[in-house]
Design an enzyme around this catalytic site. Structure first.
Site, PDB file in Angstrom:
ATOM      1  N   LYS A  40      14.005 -37.833  25.844  1.00 34.04           N
ATOM      2  CA  LYS A  40      13.991 -36.643  26.705  1.00 34.04           C
ATOM      3  C   LYS A  40      13.453 -36.921  28.109  1.00 34.04           C
ATOM      4  CE  LYS A  40      14.229 -32.736  23.574  1.00 34.04           C
ATOM      5  NZ  LYS A  40      14.066 -33.361  22.235  1.00 34.04           N
ATOM      6  N   GLU A  72      11.669 -23.683  29.089  1.00 32.38           N
ATOM      7  CA  GLU A  72      11.227 -23.203  27.790  1.00 32.38           C
ATOM      8  C   GLU A  72      11.099 -24.416  26.877  1.00 32.38           C
ATOM      9  OE1 GLU A  72      14.382 -23.000  28.825  1.00 32.38           O
ATOM     10  OE2 GLU A  72      15.116 -24.458  27.367  1.00 32.38           O
ATOM     11  N   SER A 118      16.675 -42.016  18.772  1.00 34.61           N
ATOM     12  CA  SER A 118      16.289 -41.164  19.903  1.00 34.61           C
ATOM     13  C   SER A 118      14.787 -41.016  20.098  1.00 34.61           C
ATOM     14  CB  SER A 118      16.934 -39.786  19.766  1.00 34.61           C
ATOM     15  OG  SER A 118      16.624 -39.203  18.512  1.00 34.61           O
TER      16      SER A 118
HETATM   17  C1  LIG Z   1      14.957 -33.130  21.152  1.00 34.75           C
HETATM   18  C2  LIG Z   1      15.272 -34.306  20.359  1.00 34.75           C
HETATM   19  C3  LIG Z   1      16.569 -34.543  19.832  1.00 34.75           C
HETATM   20  C4  LIG Z   1      17.675 -33.535  19.974  1.00 34.75           C
HETATM   21  O1  LIG Z   1      18.106 -33.301  21.271  1.00 34.75           O
HETATM   22  P1  LIG Z   1      19.505 -33.826  21.816  1.00 34.75           P
HETATM   23  O2  LIG Z   1      19.666 -33.098  23.086  1.00 34.75           O
HETATM   24  O3  LIG Z   1      20.545 -33.472  20.785  1.00 34.75           O
HETATM   25  O4  LIG Z   1      19.396 -35.281  21.985  1.00 34.75           O
HETATM   26  C5  LIG Z   1      16.812 -35.703  19.144  1.00 34.75           C
HETATM   27  N1  LIG Z   1      15.851 -36.628  18.946  1.00 34.75           N
HETATM   28  C6  LIG Z   1      14.590 -36.443  19.423  1.00 34.75           C
HETATM   29  C7  LIG Z   1      13.584 -37.500  19.153  1.00 34.75           C
HETATM   30  C8  LIG Z   1      14.267 -35.290  20.137  1.00 34.75           C
HETATM   31  O5  LIG Z   1      13.017 -35.107  20.593  1.00 34.75           O
END
Ligand SMILES: *Cc1c(COP(=O)(O)O)cnc(C)c1O
Length: 400
Positions: free
Chosen positions: A92, A114, A379
């Site tokens: 993010k 938000e 992610s």
């Molecule tokens: C917020 C988040 C997601 C989901 O958000 P996307 O916009 O779909 O990428 C996925 N993995 C993590 C670790 C997150 O914090």
């Protein structure tokens, strides 16, 4: 014309999706952000500064890692793009630093957003601290109680957390509250969205800032293996980490999989598998696949991973589904927990529960395609999920 020149079009449409369905006052401000984005983000100074931030502050490039034990166990060759090693522990921050840098160039003093689970709030508060900007995060009172550690993190980083006490007191009301606050002060503040969702230009802008993930991964994977991956896998909430990886490979031959949470059952309200069970609709100022109730309003959703808990999805994903370019598939809670422990124990990497959805699907895919390579976008890291997992499922996995 290439894919990225055509998508989105000048009105922010990705095929039949996207666009901008917001009050006229807000539209004027969005148009200013769009114009600024097109001019500023292509400038030499902006690009140079963002590159330097990514390298020295975020710790990029994040590595691509060959998960040897997992691959030997399940087949295939499984590789992980390690966004869990990006500063703050998830992807993010990639778009938050971009949005905050744009805010600086526009002379803004305050970032407004938000947050649901608090992940976007923490990333944005981090970006605000870096740039010396004020930060105002709107959060439902229900979420404030549930996500206490992230509320504390935001405050330590100097953000002002505004409790939202109307309606269900969760993410949807927090969005309404943040939009309202932004409208009262559109000159000195800027609204920063947390995924490839919302009205134009956000789905495009967030994708472009996340594209660094795919650009890095493509080069890294190629220099490690001499080839390109046969398959890509990423989890999809709003879809920003997935678009970050996928965008580098849209015109290539690989198979692409976006993984949504099928949750605790396939009954409406028990999952957040928008692409699998939703229909086109409108939410938060844009068109997309949407999980809806009988009246066409956004349905309540559930996921074990709060970052995937959204009834809509990015407009670009909605288009890529209709085009058949990306396969949207699911992983349920149990498969996700199994993958969470499997990756922890076989590779020494504790994934975020969101990312564990992608790992779960990659483990299945590896068994179906034992001779192929699979590049997974990991992610985020799982530190934020430890207490929840142990308290609720520790027994099942031999911890309590
Ligand atoms: C917020 C988040 C997601 C989901 O958000 P996307 O916009 O779909 O990428 C996925 N993995 C993590 C670790 C997150 O914090």
């Amino acid at each position: 014309m290439g894919y990225f020149k055509q998508n989105p079009d000048s009105k922010g449409n990705f095929g039949a999706y996207g666009g901008s369905f917001i009050p006229p006052d807000l539209q004027i401000e969005m148009d200013k952000i769009t114009d600024a984005y097109y001019s500023i983000s292509k400038s030499h100074d902006f690009i140079t500064e963002l590159r330097s931030i990514r390298k020295h502050f975020q710790g990029r490039p994040t590595p691509v890692y060959y998960a040897k034990t997992l691959s030997e166990k399940y087949g295939g060759r499984i590789y992980l793009k390690r966004e869990d090693l990006n500063h703050t522990g998830a992807h993010k921050l990639n778009h938050c630093m971009g949005e905050a840098l744009l805010a600086k160039y526009l002379g803004k003093k305050k970032l407004i957003a938000e947050t649901g689970a608090g992940q976007h709030g923490v990333a944005l508060a981090t970006a605000a601290a870096y740039f010396g900007l004020e930060c105002e995060i709107h959060m439902g009172e229900v979420d404030i109680i549930k996500e206490h550690p992230n509320v504390v993190r935001m405050k330590i980083l100097g953000a002002n957390v505004v409790p939202v006490s109307f309606g269900l007191k969760t993410l949807k009301e927090a969005v309404d509250s943040a939009f309202g606050a932004y409208l009262q002060d559109p000159i000195t503040s800027i609204y920063c969205i947390g995924s490839v969702v919302g009205p134009h230009p956000f789905p495009m802008m967030v994708r472009d800032f996340q594209a660094v993930v795919g650009v890095e991964a493509k080069e890294q994977f190629h220099s490690m293996t001499g080839e390109h991956p046969d398959n890509l896998v990423a989890c999809v909430g709003g879809g920003s980490n997935a678009m970050g990886l996928f965008s580098a490979y849209i015109d290539d031959e690989c198979d692409i999989y976006g993984v949504e949470p099928s949750g605790r059952s396939l009954t409406l309200g028990d999952h957040a598998a928008t692409m699998t069970f939703g229909k086109p609709g409108t939410i938060h100022g844009f068109k997309c696949y949407l999980l809806q109730d009988e009246k066409g309003d956004p349905a309540p959703v559930y996921s074990i991973a709060s970052g995937l808990d959204y009834p809509g999805v990015g407009p670009e994903h909605s288009m890529l589904k209709d085009l058949g370019r990306v396969n949207y598939v699911t992983a349920d809670d149990r498969e996700t927990l199994d993958a969470f422990f499997e990756l922890s124990r076989s590779e020494g990497i504790i994934p975020a529960l969101e990312s564990a959805h992608a790992v779960a699907y990659a483990m299945k895919l590896a068994q179906e395609k034992p001779r192929q390579s699979i590049l997974v976008n990991l992610s985020g890291r799982g530190d934020k999920d430890l207490d929840f997992v142990v308290d609720n499922f520790g027994k099942d996995y031999g911890i309590l």
